[in-house]
Design a protein around this motif. Structure first.
Motif, mmCIF file in Angstrom:
data_model
loop_
_atom_site.group_PDB
_atom_site.id
_atom_site.type_symbol
_atom_site.label_atom_id
_atom_site.label_comp_id
_atom_site.label_asym_id
_atom_site.label_seq_id
_atom_site.Cartn_x
_atom_site.Cartn_y
_atom_site.Cartn_z
ATOM 1 N N ALA A 1 0.859 -1.178 0.000
ATOM 2 C CA ALA A 1 0.000 0.000 0.000
ATOM 3 C C ALA A 1 0.898 1.231 0.000
ATOM 4 N N LYS A 2 0.530 2.243 -0.781
ATOM 5 C CA LYS A 2 1.352 3.453 -0.902
ATOM 6 C C LYS A 2 0.549 4.672 -0.487
ATOM 7 N N PHE A 3 1.172 5.522 0.349
ATOM 8 C CA PHE A 3 0.562 6.772 0.779
ATOM 9 C C PHE A 3 1.399 7.943 0.265
ATOM 10 N N THR A 4 0.724 8.921 -0.315
ATOM 11 C CA THR A 4 1.367 10.170 -0.716
ATOM 12 C C THR A 4 0.997 11.219 0.319
ATOM 13 N N THR A 5 2.000 11.805 0.963
ATOM 14 C CA THR A 5 1.738 12.745 2.035
ATOM 15 C C THR A 5 2.838 13.805 2.045
#
Length: 271
Positions: A170-174
């Protein structure tokens, strides 16, 4: 400027007292290295864990672990500590990969871009196998130390959740998190395996930390430098980090101009 309970005030008492943030205690049972290795089926003859190796348990049979470099001689994973949730978790965070934007106002959180990749596995004798259908919640403060949806703050910026795919990813852009008084720079996360009906069957909660050299590079820039060019509390002086944070230290790649990326591998044997 509004009186923000998350914004440090050099003339006032800390806004995040230990009893308020509740981030000063380890959750779970810390086991010896030999016991941890035995639980992984490695026996006493396997290579020792790195300094501070622990197994974090939130109840009988619940454990979490994560990998180190292949040069350690261990299979794919070693154990990591659980850490307190703190008071700012919000249930039912929006399911999304990009958590920078507040869905109620459309405003984008300002800061240095950060891509955070999770790779979740199930620990097995001799290694790990990818684990899909794990709900990952991520939440952290903005560049000014403000959390959304708590302490009178509205919105849902810098909050989000995703379910891992068949490869356990899972990838989060923050953005790179800011700081508030009394804590090192950190990101909260929670892992919950889901059954076929979508119901959580277990829970593991901890925090991620950042190298001091990267913190310094980020906090020298706007908008972080509104509080000075250094984080309020170094890792070594943070009560949470001292209880196993070195095992949760992200290997960050990039620079403060273009942004950073980090991958966190974790084995999950609950649920």
């Amino acid at each position: 400027m509004p009186n923000d309970p998350h914004r440090p005030n050099p003339t006032a008492a800390p806004t995040h007292a230990p009893d308020e943030d509740n981030d000063d205690e380890m959750i779970g049972t810390l086991l010896s290295r030999r016991h941890a290795l035995r639980l992984l089926g490695l026996g006493t003859g396997a290579a020792a864990l790195g300094a501070g190796g622990v197994l974090a348990q939130r109840g009988a049979g619940n454990a979490s672990s994560a990998p180190v470099s292949a040069s350690s001689g261990l299979p794919g994973c070693v154990v990591r500590p659980a850490m307190t949730e703190g008071p700012y978790f919000v249930e039912s965070e929006p399911r999304r990969s990009d958590i920078r934007r507040d869905t109620t106002t459309g405003k984008l959180s300002a800061g240095v871009p950060l891509t955070l990749n999770f790779e979740v596995s199930r620990v097995a004798v001799g290694g790990c196998t990818p684990r899909g259908q794990v709900l990952i919640d991520v939440w952290h403060c903005d560049a000014q130390g403000v959390y959304s949806d708590v302490q009178g703050n509205s919105g849902d910026f810098l909050r989000g959740s995703q379910v891992t795919d068949a490869q356990g990813r899972a990838k989060f852009t923050t953005i790179y998190p800011g700081w508030y008084r009394g804590r090192a720079v950190h990101i909260h996360f929670k892992l919950r395996p889901l059954d076929a009906s979508g119901k959580a069957t277990g829970e593991f909660t901890s925090q991620l930390f950042f190298p001091e050299s990267v913190n310094s590079a980020v906090f020298a820039r706007a908008p972080y430098n509104a509080h000075g060019t250094k984080a309020d509390t170094p890792n070594a002086q943070d009560g949470i980090y001292r209880n196993g944070g070195s095992q949760l230290l992200l290997n960050v790649k990039g620079d403060p101009t273009k942004g950073y990326a980090a991958t966190f591998d974790i084995g999950l044997n609950i649920g």
